[in-house]
Design a protein around this motif. Structure first.
Motif, PDB file in Angstrom:
ATOM      1  N   ILE A 184      67.189  69.838 -58.092  1.00  0.00           N
ATOM      2  CA  ILE A 184      66.505  69.917 -56.652  1.00  0.00           C
ATOM      3  C   ILE A 184      67.166  71.302 -55.907  1.00  0.00           C
ATOM      4  CG2 ILE A 184      66.301  69.097 -54.423  1.00  0.00           C
ATOM      5  CD1 ILE A 184      64.642  67.612 -56.805  1.00  0.00           C
ATOM      6  N   GLU A 185      66.468  72.287 -55.706  1.00  0.00           N
ATOM      7  CA  GLU A 185      66.849  73.577 -55.185  1.00  0.00           C
ATOM      8  C   GLU A 185      66.767  73.476 -53.655  1.00  0.00           C
ATOM      9  OE1 GLU A 185      68.429  75.740 -56.680  1.00  0.00           O
ATOM     10  OE2 GLU A 185      67.588  75.512 -58.770  1.00  0.00           O
ATOM     11  N   ARG A 186      65.663  72.986 -53.147  1.00  0.00           N
ATOM     12  CA  ARG A 186      65.376  72.675 -51.850  1.00  0.00           C
ATOM     13  C   ARG A 186      64.448  71.372 -51.384  1.00  0.00           C
ATOM     14  NH1 ARG A 186      68.112  76.467 -51.891  1.00  0.00           N
ATOM     15  NH2 ARG A 186      67.922  78.416 -50.653  1.00  0.00           N
ATOM     16  N   ALA A 187      64.961  70.865 -50.216  1.00  0.00           N
ATOM     17  CA  ALA A 187      64.354  69.266 -50.007  1.00  0.00           C
ATOM     18  C   ALA A 187      63.940  69.301 -48.671  1.00  0.00           C
ATOM     19  CB  ALA A 187      65.023  68.258 -50.469  1.00  0.00           C
ATOM     20  N   SER A 188      62.880  69.149 -48.254  1.00  0.00           N
ATOM     21  CA  SER A 188      62.199  69.314 -46.787  1.00  0.00           C
ATOM     22  C   SER A 188      62.474  67.744 -46.228  1.00  0.00           C
ATOM     23  CB  SER A 188      61.096  69.569 -46.650  1.00  0.00           C
ATOM     24  OG  SER A 188      60.764  70.842 -47.322  1.00  0.00           O
ATOM     25  N   LEU A 189      62.784  67.773 -44.931  1.00  0.00           N
ATOM     26  CA  LEU A 189      62.897  66.598 -44.060  1.00  0.00           C
ATOM     27  C   LEU A 189      61.331  66.471 -43.509  1.00  0.00           C
ATOM     28  CD1 LEU A 189      64.431  64.099 -43.270  1.00  0.00           C
ATOM     29  CD2 LEU A 189      65.385  65.443 -41.305  1.00  0.00           C
ATOM     30  N   CYS A 190      60.849  65.189 -43.545  1.00  0.00           N
ATOM     31  CA  CYS A 190      59.588  64.951 -43.291  1.00  0.00           C
ATOM     32  C   CYS A 190      59.254  63.598 -42.406  1.00  0.00           C
ATOM     33  CB  CYS A 190      58.559  64.767 -44.464  1.00  0.00           C
ATOM     34  SG  CYS A 190      56.919  64.055 -44.192  1.00  0.00           S
ATOM     35  N   HIS A 191      58.335  63.373 -41.608  1.00  0.00           N
ATOM     36  CA  HIS A 191      58.458  62.039 -40.917  1.00  0.00           C
ATOM     37  C   HIS A 191      58.210  60.964 -41.740  1.00  0.00           C
ATOM     38  CE1 HIS A 191      57.858  64.564 -37.087  1.00  0.00           C
ATOM     39  NE2 HIS A 191      58.282  63.200 -36.547  1.00  0.00           N
ATOM     40  N   SER A 192      57.788  61.062 -42.808  1.00  0.00           N
ATOM     41  CA  SER A 192      57.785  59.769 -43.637  1.00  0.00           C
ATOM     42  C   SER A 192      58.955  59.512 -44.175  1.00  0.00           C
ATOM     43  CB  SER A 192      56.817  60.466 -44.881  1.00  0.00           C
ATOM     44  OG  SER A 192      55.677  60.635 -44.891  1.00  0.00           O
ATOM     45  N   ASP A 193      59.954  60.491 -44.386  1.00  0.00           N
ATOM     46  CA  ASP A 193      61.377  60.052 -44.486  1.00  0.00           C
ATOM     47  C   ASP A 193      61.920  59.180 -43.266  1.00  0.00           C
ATOM     48  OD1 ASP A 193      61.613  61.413 -47.052  1.00  0.00           O
ATOM     49  OD2 ASP A 193      61.632  63.106 -45.759  1.00  0.00           O
ATOM     50  N   LEU A 194      61.799  59.770 -42.047  1.00  0.00           N
ATOM     51  CA  LEU A 194      61.994  59.080 -40.816  1.00  0.00           C
ATOM     52  C   LEU A 194      61.409  57.709 -40.542  1.00  0.00           C
ATOM     53  CD1 LEU A 194      63.777  59.610 -38.182  1.00  0.00           C
ATOM     54  CD2 LEU A 194      61.612  60.607 -37.239  1.00  0.00           C
ATOM     55  N   SER A 195      60.248  57.696 -41.271  1.00  0.00           N
ATOM     56  CA  SER A 195      59.420  56.356 -40.848  1.00  0.00           C
ATOM     57  C   SER A 195      60.321  55.290 -41.710  1.00  0.00           C
ATOM     58  CB  SER A 195      58.202  56.558 -41.301  1.00  0.00           C
ATOM     59  OG  SER A 195      57.471  57.293 -40.575  1.00  0.00           O
ATOM     60  N   VAL A 196      60.902  55.546 -42.927  1.00  0.00           N
ATOM     61  CA  VAL A 196      61.620  54.676 -43.711  1.00  0.00           C
ATOM     62  C   VAL A 196      62.937  54.220 -43.005  1.00  0.00           C
ATOM     63  CG1 VAL A 196      62.673  54.187 -45.841  1.00  0.00           C
ATOM     64  CG2 VAL A 196      60.556  55.207 -45.782  1.00  0.00           C
ATOM     65  N   HIS A 218      58.957  77.120 -41.545  1.00  0.00           N
ATOM     66  CA  HIS A 218      60.383  76.961 -41.770  1.00  0.00           C
ATOM     67  C   HIS A 218      61.596  77.088 -40.642  1.00  0.00           C
ATOM     68  CE1 HIS A 218      63.751  78.540 -44.760  1.00  0.00           C
ATOM     69  NE2 HIS A 218      63.996  77.511 -44.182  1.00  0.00           N
ATOM     70  N   THR A 219      61.743  76.044 -40.226  1.00  0.00           N
ATOM     71  CA  THR A 219      62.761  76.183 -39.053  1.00  0.00           C
ATOM     72  C   THR A 219      64.188  76.631 -39.279  1.00  0.00           C
ATOM     73  OG1 THR A 219      61.553  74.417 -37.845  1.00  0.00           O
ATOM     74  CG2 THR A 219      63.903  74.973 -37.060  1.00  0.00           C
ATOM     75  N   ASP A 220      64.650  75.950 -40.455  1.00  0.00           N
ATOM     76  CA  ASP A 220      65.880  76.917 -40.918  1.00  0.00           C
ATOM     77  C   ASP A 220      66.268  75.694 -42.343  1.00  0.00           C
ATOM     78  OD1 ASP A 220      66.904  74.088 -40.208  1.00  0.00           O
ATOM     79  OD2 ASP A 220      67.721  75.064 -38.323  1.00  0.00           O
ATOM     80  N   THR A 221      67.395  76.114 -42.936  1.00  0.00           N
ATOM     81  CA  THR A 221      67.774  75.490 -43.956  1.00  0.00           C
ATOM     82  C   THR A 221      69.250  75.202 -43.792  1.00  0.00           C
ATOM     83  OG1 THR A 221      66.317  77.017 -45.610  1.00  0.00           O
ATOM     84  CG2 THR A 221      68.120  75.709 -46.669  1.00  0.00           C
ATOM     85  N   ARG A 222      69.563  73.943 -44.043  1.00  0.00           N
ATOM     86  CA  ARG A 222      70.891  73.452 -43.825  1.00  0.00           C
ATOM     87  C   ARG A 222      71.635  72.713 -44.903  1.00  0.00           C
ATOM     88  NH1 ARG A 222      71.897  72.529 -38.098  1.00  0.00           N
ATOM     89  NH2 ARG A 222      70.827  74.309 -37.297  1.00  0.00           N
ATOM     90  N   PRO A 223      72.927  72.718 -45.071  1.00  0.00           N
ATOM     91  CA  PRO A 223      73.381  71.739 -46.094  1.00  0.00           C
ATOM     92  C   PRO A 223      73.177  70.188 -46.185  1.00  0.00           C
ATOM     93  CG  PRO A 223      75.181  72.216 -44.600  1.00  0.00           C
ATOM     94  CD  PRO A 223      73.905  72.820 -44.151  1.00  0.00           C
ATOM     95  N   LEU A 224      72.987  69.554 -47.292  1.00  0.00           N
ATOM     96  CA  LEU A 224      72.836  68.125 -46.945  1.00  0.00           C
ATOM     97  C   LEU A 224      73.722  67.193 -46.170  1.00  0.00           C
ATOM     98  CD1 LEU A 224      70.457  66.264 -48.323  1.00  0.00           C
ATOM     99  CD2 LEU A 224      72.241  65.543 -50.268  1.00  0.00           C
ATOM    100  N   LEU A 243      64.719  72.652 -43.986  1.00  0.00           N
ATOM    101  CA  LEU A 243      65.035  72.366 -45.492  1.00  0.00           C
ATOM    102  C   LEU A 243      66.569  72.076 -45.627  1.00  0.00           C
ATOM    103  CD1 LEU A 243      62.121  74.037 -45.265  1.00  0.00           C
ATOM    104  CD2 LEU A 243      62.482  74.333 -47.653  1.00  0.00           C
ATOM    105  N   PHE A 244      66.667  71.563 -46.856  1.00  0.00           N
ATOM    106  CA  PHE A 244      68.114  71.124 -47.113  1.00  0.00           C
ATOM    107  C   PHE A 244      68.437  71.705 -48.512  1.00  0.00           C
ATOM    108  CE2 PHE A 244      67.189  68.222 -43.805  1.00  0.00           C
ATOM    109  CZ  PHE A 244      68.364  68.113 -43.002  1.00  0.00           C
ATOM    110  N   THR A 245      69.500  72.445 -48.532  1.00  0.00           N
ATOM    111  CA  THR A 245      70.228  72.842 -49.925  1.00  0.00           C
ATOM    112  C   THR A 245      71.224  71.950 -50.182  1.00  0.00           C
ATOM    113  OG1 THR A 245      70.966  74.736 -51.100  1.00  0.00           O
ATOM    114  CG2 THR A 245      71.492  74.443 -48.969  1.00  0.00           C
ATOM    115  N   LEU A 246      71.219  71.620 -51.600  1.00  0.00           N
ATOM    116  CA  LEU A 246      72.287  70.694 -52.075  1.00  0.00           C
ATOM    117  C   LEU A 246      73.462  71.393 -52.657  1.00  0.00           C
ATOM    118  CD1 LEU A 246      69.400  69.358 -52.391  1.00  0.00           C
ATOM    119  CD2 LEU A 246      70.986  67.510 -53.122  1.00  0.00           C
ATOM    120  N   ALA A 247      73.291  72.760 -53.236  1.00  0.00           N
ATOM    121  CA  ALA A 247      74.229  73.633 -53.750  1.00  0.00           C
ATOM    122  C   ALA A 247      75.182  74.145 -52.616  1.00  0.00           C
ATOM    123  CB  ALA A 247      73.853  74.707 -54.545  1.00  0.00           C
ATOM    124  N   PRO A 248      76.403  74.158 -52.830  1.00  0.00           N
ATOM    125  CA  PRO A 248      77.710  74.676 -51.717  1.00  0.00           C
ATOM    126  C   PRO A 248      77.176  76.121 -51.540  1.00  0.00           C
ATOM    127  CG  PRO A 248      78.784  74.388 -53.753  1.00  0.00           C
ATOM    128  CD  PRO A 248      77.264  73.688 -54.144  1.00  0.00           C
TER     129      PRO A 248
END
Length: 373
Positions: A40-52, A343-349, A368-373
């Motif tokens: 995974i290179e980039r993962a977005s946070l979506c309302h479907s995640d928040l709904s869980v 695209h608001t910004d990219t942050r670490p996981l 969006l979130f990046t997992l690599a340091p």
């Protein structure tokens, strides 16, 4: 690998304090027949995640969350001849099996087997492969579980894209673009000269605004309580934008006796009811947002038979991802879809819980979130 795992529902706000998502170190799973291992290179946070997280969408726990992402294929399981290591892919949150009733009808977004696997936390080709270091099962989120260093997914959960598409851009095409643009072009089938109103200007709603603006001669009205999102909708192609209290006046000004299509991207039964009242005779309300299961519609039934109004459900934009993602990416390449604006910004996981607060407060469109340091 590191993975963001949810162990319980209904955590208290702020999430930065209650920290419902726990970053855990778990073994990297191997792909089985018909599956891919994706870095995974980039993962977005979506309302479907928040709904869980808030319990609106009940899923089996524990669950590794995340479903909108882009990545690079790291390993290919047996029986996958059309993907190779190093391919860039966009993740898709409904894997179409290809032979159920919905897939046979050309509607893979409603795949019966894909929906069953998503509901149980499994993958299309078998049970969940995620495990703790002690061997306990971790469920997959919508066949992806993207808030992780790696994800094992069904081949049907990934669409290969050109390697020059930036990961930040590619990620947003797996959910927001499919759902928002698809609601306009696939579900409503908006045609030239029609008027469209969009309620709720998160990433999905703004994608709907962009999609509607691509149809020649459309009039697009955008509604959201936040002025900054109204301004963003104007940049995405809306002719007029305002708060919910302005909707009726804006429709009267720009669409006369009512709009042809209303896109409800809030996830509110009350908003759906108000949308019906804004439709012209024969107009269509497209339900895109995910209301809490307890919400119930209460509308004048005569609007349907008496005025020819239609209520359409749209899941994943009625998309055929293998067809639609390349088509939408070409629209982006042509400068017709300014996806960068979302695209608001990219942050670490490590900041994923703070991201939940920002999304719930409406302070971000797509973080969006990046997992690599």
């Amino acid at each position: 690998m590191t993975s963001a795992v949810l162990h319980s529902l209904g955590a208290a706000r702020p999430y930065a304090g209650s920290r419902p998502l726990v970053l855990e170190r778990i073994p990297v799973p191997a792909p089985r027949a018909g599956e891919l291992l994706v870095k995974i290179e980039r993962a977005s946070l979506c309302h479907s995640d928040l709904s869980v997280v808030d319990g609106s969408r009940v899923r089996p726990l524990p669950m590794a969350l995340g479903h909108e992402a882009s990545g690079t294929v790291a390993a290919v399981g047996p029986g996958v001849p059309d993907v190779k290591d190093g391919d860039r892919v966009v993740m898709v949150f409904v894997p179409g099996c290809g032979d159920c009733r919905a897939c046979d009808a050309g509607r893979p977004a409603l795949c019966h087997r894909g929906a069953a696997a998503n509901g149980s936390g499994d993958l299309l080709h078998g049970e969940a492969v995620l495990r703790t270091v002690d061997g306990e099962r971790i469920n997959h989120h919508l066949g992806v579980s993207a808030f992780s260093d790696y994800a094992v997914v069904a081949r049907e959960s990934a669409v290969v894209v050109d390697n020059d598409v930036p990961f930040d851009i590619a990620a947003m095409f797996g959910c927001a673009a499919l759902t928002g643009i698809g609601a306009v072009l696939n579900s409503a089938k908006v045609s030239g000269g029609e008027s469209v109103i969009v309620f709720g200007l998160g990433a999905v709603g703004l994608m709907a605004v962009m999609g509607a603006a691509q149809v020649a001669g459309t009039t697009v009205i955008a509604i959201d309580p936040l002025p900054e999102k109204q301004a963003l909708a104007a940049r995405c192609g809306a002719r007029a934008a305002g708060a919910p209290a302005d909707a009726e006046a804006l429709v009267a000004e720009h669409a006369g006796d009512g709009v042809d299509v209303a896109i409800e991207a809030v996830g509110s039964a009350r908003v759906m009811e108000s949308c019906l009242g804004l439709l012209t005779r024969g107009g269509a309300l497209v339900s895109v947002g995910l209301p809490h299961p307890d919400q119930v519609l209460s509308v004048q039934a005569l609007q349907f038979a008496g005025m020819g109004k239609r209520l359409l459900g749209s899941y994943m934009g009625d998309a055929n991802p293998a067809r639609d993602i390349p088509a939408y990416l070409q629209m982006w390449r042509d400068g017709r879809l300014p996806v960068e604006l979302l695209h608001t910004d990219t942050r670490p996981l490590a900041e994923i819980n703070e991201g939940l607060d920002a999304l719930a407060d409406g302070r971000v469109v797509r973080r969006l979130f990046t997992l690599a340091p």
